[in-house]
Design an enzyme around this catalytic site. Structure first.
Site, mmCIF file in Angstrom:
data_model
loop_
_atom_site.group_PDB
_atom_site.id
_atom_site.type_symbol
_atom_site.label_atom_id
_atom_site.label_comp_id
_atom_site.label_asym_id
_atom_site.label_seq_id
_atom_site.Cartn_x
_atom_site.Cartn_y
_atom_site.Cartn_z
ATOM 1 N N SER A 131 3.674 29.660 37.070
ATOM 2 C CA SER A 131 4.226 30.788 37.814
ATOM 3 C C SER A 131 3.308 31.125 38.969
ATOM 4 C CB SER A 131 4.369 32.000 36.899
ATOM 5 O OG SER A 131 3.083 32.521 36.614
ATOM 6 N N LYS A 132 3.745 32.091 39.773
ATOM 7 C CA LYS A 132 2.961 32.503 40.927
ATOM 8 C C LYS A 132 1.539 32.884 40.532
ATOM 9 C CE LYS A 132 5.863 33.150 44.687
ATOM 10 N NZ LYS A 132 7.227 33.616 44.418
ATOM 11 N N ARG A 133 1.409 33.402 39.300
ATOM 12 C CA ARG A 133 0.077 33.829 38.852
ATOM 13 C C ARG A 133 -0.905 32.658 38.741
ATOM 14 N NH1 ARG A 133 1.918 36.089 33.964
ATOM 15 N NH2 ARG A 133 3.941 35.786 34.888
ATOM 16 N N GLY A 169 -1.448 30.745 40.937
ATOM 17 C CA GLY A 169 -1.968 30.501 42.283
ATOM 18 C C GLY A 169 -1.053 29.593 43.057
#
Ligand code: GLU
Length: 478
Positions: free
Chosen positions: A250-252, A254
């Site tokens: 996911s975006k988390r 990076g």
């Protein structure tokens, strides 16, 4: 049968690695069977879709070499086509207008929650009489259009990756909305599942290859194919890309957009090579291949069911292999933007031969293109600051004399060649009666400020050509 496949990104964000990997599998399958690869932009969500995302997706696909044969087609330009199908579904009785208000739906959901039931529409407006409809219209209610889903239906298909997949109608949330904001005459705004099916039918898609996160949609879409009376295509649901911890990427985590990978210095053929391995393996266990080579072998029997864990070490290794296989002529244009972004002063035209020499020198040390900045900083800056280890080297006994001799000899030769530097090092070693290591180490430390780095002789030549060697030696010698 002629294979026709598509990638159908939604332009609600930049090209994501997951979408790009799905595009790779579609591209490989199309090329394996001499088929057609179509690009369709699913921009029916007008609030979240943005033209800059569409551009980013098209640019990313092109950069990766995932050229498409037809398209890009835009769903936003095809609303009439969807409305014709909605009308057909209304006409054949498989869809109906539903007047339930958002407040009533909220009430229904709250009651279901209180009873620990999964939220679902209870199909309450399936059999309205004309009088009931007229009354709702008179109240000013705006209908949506729903497609009937029978609770007791079982929907099964043989997935090319997952074998038999079965869904129960009762798990699909009740009759599904296929169009929003309709009224008694208008057909409103067609929704996602309807548009996908109508497009796939219209584009004669034979194999729907997409991420596993679409499996629940597939069950609903098969019912729509049936409602429209057309043959259902084959489906292949590809495994998700997982983070190193095994969670959905996911975006988390990076870096997730192709743009980010590009900026980080991954080269396109290496990235597509790596993405192909995220879920597929070649029959001969080869790990380095071009898309064309992979296409000769690609099939779904070698696509994993389990998610592919993202492995940075492997990506870096593959990337390094591609960089190392490039000639200096191929690599130089890739490095120039990084050097320019770092603010290094040079002229790509007049300095070309020096830049090519530098590229040859550092190329074999790069795993990512962006590493060229640090590794070559010393060749672009006027002065260097010696680190602690380097300071120790130039101050060790005998170093000053060695550096003095070297400086004198180098000053005398405005143009040096490789053999001359080798000869010079030998000569000074002998003359000063020291170890060759001492000569090499103190020279590297004085010229580059560090004790490690690329080939010393080549480094001397490059620095001397840019008039950096002599001043650096003079500065150390004070
Ligand atoms: N637009 C969908 C997405 O971006 C893909 C739908 C499909 O492939 O059927 O996830």
């Amino acid at each position: 049968m002629t294979v026709r496949v598509r990638i159908a990104p939604s332009p609600t964000g930049n090209l994501h690695i997951g979408t790009a990997r799905t595009a790779v599998f579609n591209w490989l399958f199309a090329h394996r069977y001499g088929g057609t690869f179509i690009l369709r932009v699913e921009d029916t969500d007008t609030e979240r879709s943005k033209p800059e995302y569409t551009q980013n997706i098209l640019d990313g696909m092109q950069w990766l070499g995932l050229n498409w044969d037809e398209g890009p087609l835009f769903q936003s330009q095809r609303l009439d086509l969807y409305r014709q199908s909605i009308q057909a579904l209304l006409d054949n009785g498989s869809a109906y207008r539903c007047y339930t208000t958002p407040a009533e739906l909220d009430e229904l959901r709250a009651a279901q929650e209180a009873n620990h039931q999964a939220p679902r529409y209870d199909n309450r407006h399936r059999h309205l009489t004309l009088e009931q409809e007229a009354a709702f219209i008179a109240e000013g209610r705006r209908p949506v259009i729903r497609f009937k889903i029978e609770d007791d239906r079982e929907i099964s298909w043989i997935d090319l990756v997952r074998d038999t997949v079965t869904w129960k109608g009762i798990d699909l949330g009740g009759d599904m909305v296929i169009s929003r904001a309709a009224d008694e005459h208008e057909l409103g705004q067609p929704l996602y599942n309807l548009a996908v099916v109508v497009d796939d039918i219209d584009m004669k898609i034979t194999h729907v290859i997409r991420g596993e996160d679409h499996i629940a949609n597939t069950a609903k879409q098969i019912l729509l194919y049936e409602g429209l009376g057309v043959k259902v295509p084959e489906f292949a649901h590809t495994p998700l890309i997982l983070s190193a911890e095994g969670k959905k990427l996911s975006k988390r985590d990076g870096v997730t957009s192709i743009d980010d990978f590009k900026k980080m210095g991954y080269v396109a053929p290496a990235l597509v090579n790596y993405m192909t391995l995220l879920g597929w393996s070649s029959p001969d266990a080869e790990e380095l291949f071009t898309l064309d080579v992979a296409a000769q072998q690609f099939d779904f029997d070698r696509v994993n069911k389990a998610g592919g864990k993202f492995d940075w070490d492997k990506l870096n290794w593959i990337n390094s292999q591609y960089i190392h296989a490039m000639t200096a002529e191929q690599l130089l244009p890739e490095l120039i933007p990084y050097w320019q972004a770092a603010g290094f002063k040079f002229d790509p035209v007049t300095d070309r031969s020096w830049l090519l020499q530098l590229t040859s020198l550092i190329g074999a040390s790069l795993a990512r293109l962006d590493e060229c900045v640090e590794i070559s900083r010393t060749f672009f800056t006027d002065t260097v600051t010696l680190n602690e280890e380097a300071t120790a080297k130039v101050t060790q006994p005998g170093a000053k004399e060695v550096l003095t001799s070297l400086a004198t000899a180098i000053k005398a030769k405005p143009e040096l060649v490789e053999s001359e530097v080798q000869e010079l090092i030998k000569q000074v070693t002998k003359e000063q009666n020291v170890k060759k290591g001492l000569v090499m180490q103190s020279l590297r430390a004085a010229l580059t400020g560090e004790v490690h780095g690329p080939d010393l002789i080549q480094s001397v030549l490059l620095l001397h050509q840019h008039q950096l060697a002599v001043p650096r030696l003079d500065r150390i010698l004070g």
